[in-house]
Design a protein around this motif. Structure first.
Motif, PDB file in Angstrom:
ATOM      1  N   THR A   1       8.276 -26.978  54.493  1.00 22.51           N
ATOM      2  CA  THR A   1       7.025 -26.338  54.645  1.00 22.51           C
ATOM      3  C   THR A   1       7.045 -25.459  53.380  1.00 22.51           C
ATOM      4  OG1 THR A   1       7.970 -24.474  56.094  1.00 22.51           O
ATOM      5  CG2 THR A   1       6.696 -26.162  57.230  1.00 22.51           C
ATOM      6  N   GLN A   2       8.066 -25.283  52.658  1.00 21.03           N
ATOM      7  CA  GLN A   2       7.927 -24.288  51.496  1.00 21.03           C
ATOM      8  C   GLN A   2       7.545 -24.907  50.285  1.00 21.03           C
ATOM      9  OE1 GLN A   2      10.982 -25.059  53.420  1.00 21.03           O
ATOM     10  NE2 GLN A   2      11.948 -23.284  53.938  1.00 21.03           N
ATOM     11  N   GLY A   3       7.167 -24.240  49.447  1.00 23.37           N
ATOM     12  CA  GLY A   3       6.719 -24.894  48.083  1.00 23.37           C
ATOM     13  C   GLY A   3       7.991 -25.172  47.206  1.00 23.37           C
ATOM     14  N   ILE A   4       7.822 -25.623  46.219  1.00 28.43           N
ATOM     15  CA  ILE A   4       8.954 -25.709  45.333  1.00 28.43           C
ATOM     16  C   ILE A   4       9.532 -24.609  44.785  1.00 28.43           C
ATOM     17  CG2 ILE A   4       9.550 -26.830  42.940  1.00 28.43           C
ATOM     18  CD1 ILE A   4       7.965 -29.115  43.708  1.00 28.43           C
ATOM     19  N   GLU A   5       8.973 -23.665  44.430  1.00 33.00           N
ATOM     20  CA  GLU A   5       9.417 -22.235  44.055  1.00 33.00           C
ATOM     21  C   GLU A   5      10.651 -21.706  45.324  1.00 33.00           C
ATOM     22  OE1 GLU A   5       7.199 -19.700  42.061  1.00 33.00           O
ATOM     23  OE2 GLU A   5       5.735 -21.159  41.161  1.00 33.00           O
ATOM     24  N   GLU A   6       9.948 -21.627  46.369  1.00 35.42           N
ATOM     25  CA  GLU A   6      10.884 -21.245  47.435  1.00 35.42           C
ATOM     26  C   GLU A   6      12.112 -22.163  47.704  1.00 35.42           C
ATOM     27  OE1 GLU A   6       7.497 -21.874  48.038  1.00 35.42           O
ATOM     28  OE2 GLU A   6       6.679 -20.015  48.317  1.00 35.42           O
ATOM     29  N   MET A   7      12.006 -23.293  47.594  1.00 31.53           N
ATOM     30  CA  MET A   7      13.204 -24.487  47.606  1.00 31.53           C
ATOM     31  C   MET A   7      14.167 -23.964  46.430  1.00 31.53           C
ATOM     32  SD  MET A   7      11.964 -27.989  49.057  1.00 31.53           S
ATOM     33  CE  MET A   7      10.987 -28.551  47.539  1.00 31.53           C
ATOM     34  N   ILE A   8      13.532 -23.786  45.137  1.00 32.52           N
ATOM     35  CA  ILE A   8      14.444 -23.533  44.067  1.00 32.52           C
ATOM     36  C   ILE A   8      15.223 -22.153  44.313  1.00 32.52           C
ATOM     37  CG2 ILE A   8      14.257 -22.869  41.651  1.00 32.52           C
ATOM     38  CD1 ILE A   8      11.555 -24.808  41.850  1.00 32.52           C
ATOM     39  N   SER A   9      14.441 -21.203  44.540  1.00 32.28           N
ATOM     40  CA  SER A   9      14.965 -19.960  45.010  1.00 32.28           C
ATOM     41  C   SER A   9      16.118 -19.958  45.805  1.00 32.28           C
ATOM     42  CB  SER A   9      14.075 -18.794  45.372  1.00 32.28           C
ATOM     43  OG  SER A   9      14.472 -17.508  45.704  1.00 32.28           O
ATOM     44  N   GLN A  10      15.996 -20.988  46.868  1.00 30.96           N
ATOM     45  CA  GLN A  10      16.871 -21.072  48.070  1.00 30.96           C
ATOM     46  C   GLN A  10      18.331 -21.738  47.406  1.00 30.96           C
ATOM     47  OE1 GLN A  10      17.076 -19.741  51.538  1.00 30.96           O
ATOM     48  NE2 GLN A  10      18.915 -20.216  51.032  1.00 30.96           N
ATOM     49  N   GLY A  11      18.096 -22.604  46.522  1.00 35.23           N
ATOM     50  CA  GLY A  11      19.211 -23.231  46.112  1.00 35.23           C
ATOM     51  C   GLY A  11      20.322 -22.400  45.230  1.00 35.23           C
ATOM     52  N   VAL A  12      19.426 -21.491  44.334  1.00 34.92           N
ATOM     53  CA  VAL A  12      20.155 -20.634  43.701  1.00 34.92           C
ATOM     54  C   VAL A  12      20.757 -19.448  44.309  1.00 34.92           C
ATOM     55  CG1 VAL A  12      19.771 -19.037  41.674  1.00 34.92           C
ATOM     56  CG2 VAL A  12      18.762 -21.061  41.445  1.00 34.92           C
ATOM     57  N   GLN A  13      20.244 -18.991  45.487  1.00 32.00           N
ATOM     58  CA  GLN A  13      20.640 -18.234  46.417  1.00 32.00           C
ATOM     59  C   GLN A  13      21.921 -18.718  46.921  1.00 32.00           C
ATOM     60  OE1 GLN A  13      19.968 -14.917  46.574  1.00 32.00           O
ATOM     61  NE2 GLN A  13      21.589 -14.576  47.884  1.00 32.00           N
ATOM     62  N   ASP A  14      21.938 -19.980  47.580  1.00 27.95           N
ATOM     63  CA  ASP A  14      23.009 -20.400  47.993  1.00 27.95           C
ATOM     64  C   ASP A  14      24.133 -20.618  47.201  1.00 27.95           C
ATOM     65  OD1 ASP A  14      21.498 -21.107  50.410  1.00 27.95           O
ATOM     66  OD2 ASP A  14      21.335 -23.374  49.936  1.00 27.95           O
ATOM     67  N   LEU A  15      24.182 -20.717  46.084  1.00 27.29           N
ATOM     68  CA  LEU A  15      25.275 -20.640  44.897  1.00 27.29           C
ATOM     69  C   LEU A  15      25.711 -19.021  45.015  1.00 27.29           C
ATOM     70  CD1 LEU A  15      24.058 -22.663  41.878  1.00 27.29           C
ATOM     71  CD2 LEU A  15      26.021 -23.149  43.417  1.00 27.29           C
TER      72      LEU A  15
END
Length: 178
Positions: free
Chosen positions: A55-69
């Motif tokens: 349900t997230q947009g691409i920007e939210e998914m991106i932010s999550q990936g960097v946050q996971d790192l």
């Protein structure tokens, strides 16, 4: 499967309105990616198990990936790897990854018979169906994710697609190997 693998790379990308990709940008990315992907694979068990729900947009998914790192304490080490590969930061590499991956997906979808309108119609049918709630929720989530991805792919510039086109087979082999 190739599309799902390519979509994985979007999780680590940063949406950017930068200049169009060039063939040199794509070559740089394809040269750097095997080593960077090997590092990610080697450390995947240290990463949080956060998966987007579609349900997230691409920007939210991106932010999550960097946050996971960052959450895994791996950001600085990975940042060193991407700098050694010629990128200025994880975010710079992620932007290139997003652009190359989205252009590849756009090329793949050019030959697909499914349109955004068809996906939206299918979503409406699912939502209005008499399916069990759990199944309806799962199918709605999957369809919503497909619609979000289709909209994002529709924004890929012709220049980006043209820069990726000569590397399409190489990218396909890389994504298939994942």
């Amino acid at each position: 499967m190739r599309i799902l693998t390519a979509a994985f790379f979007v999780l680590f990308a940063q949406f950017s309105l930068a200049a169009d990709l060039t063939e040199a940008d794509v070559k740089h990315w394809t040269d750097a990616m095997p080593g960077l992907q090997a590092w990610l694979t080697q450390h995947e068990d240290q990463m949080p198990d956060t998966m987007p729900d579609g349900t997230q947009g691409i920007e939210e998914m991106i932010s999550q990936g960097v946050q996971d790192l960052k959450s895994a304490g791996l950001y600085d080490e990975y940042n060193s790897k991407v700098k050694a590969a010629g990128y200025s930061s994880v975010e710079d590499w992620a932007s290139a990854t997003q652009r190359v991956s989205m252009a590849y997906l756009a090329l793949e979808l050019e030959n697909q018979p499914v349109s955004l309108a068809q996906l939206e119609a299918q979503l409406k049918q699912i939502q209005e169906s008499d399916l069990p709630a759990e199944q309806k929720d799962m199918m709605t989530q999957m369809m919503s994710s497909s619609i979000i991805m289709m909209k994002a792919v529709g924004k890929v510039s012709d220049a980006d697609k043209n820069a990726v086109r000569p590397y399409k087979d190489q990218l396909q082999a890389s994504f298939d190997a994942e």
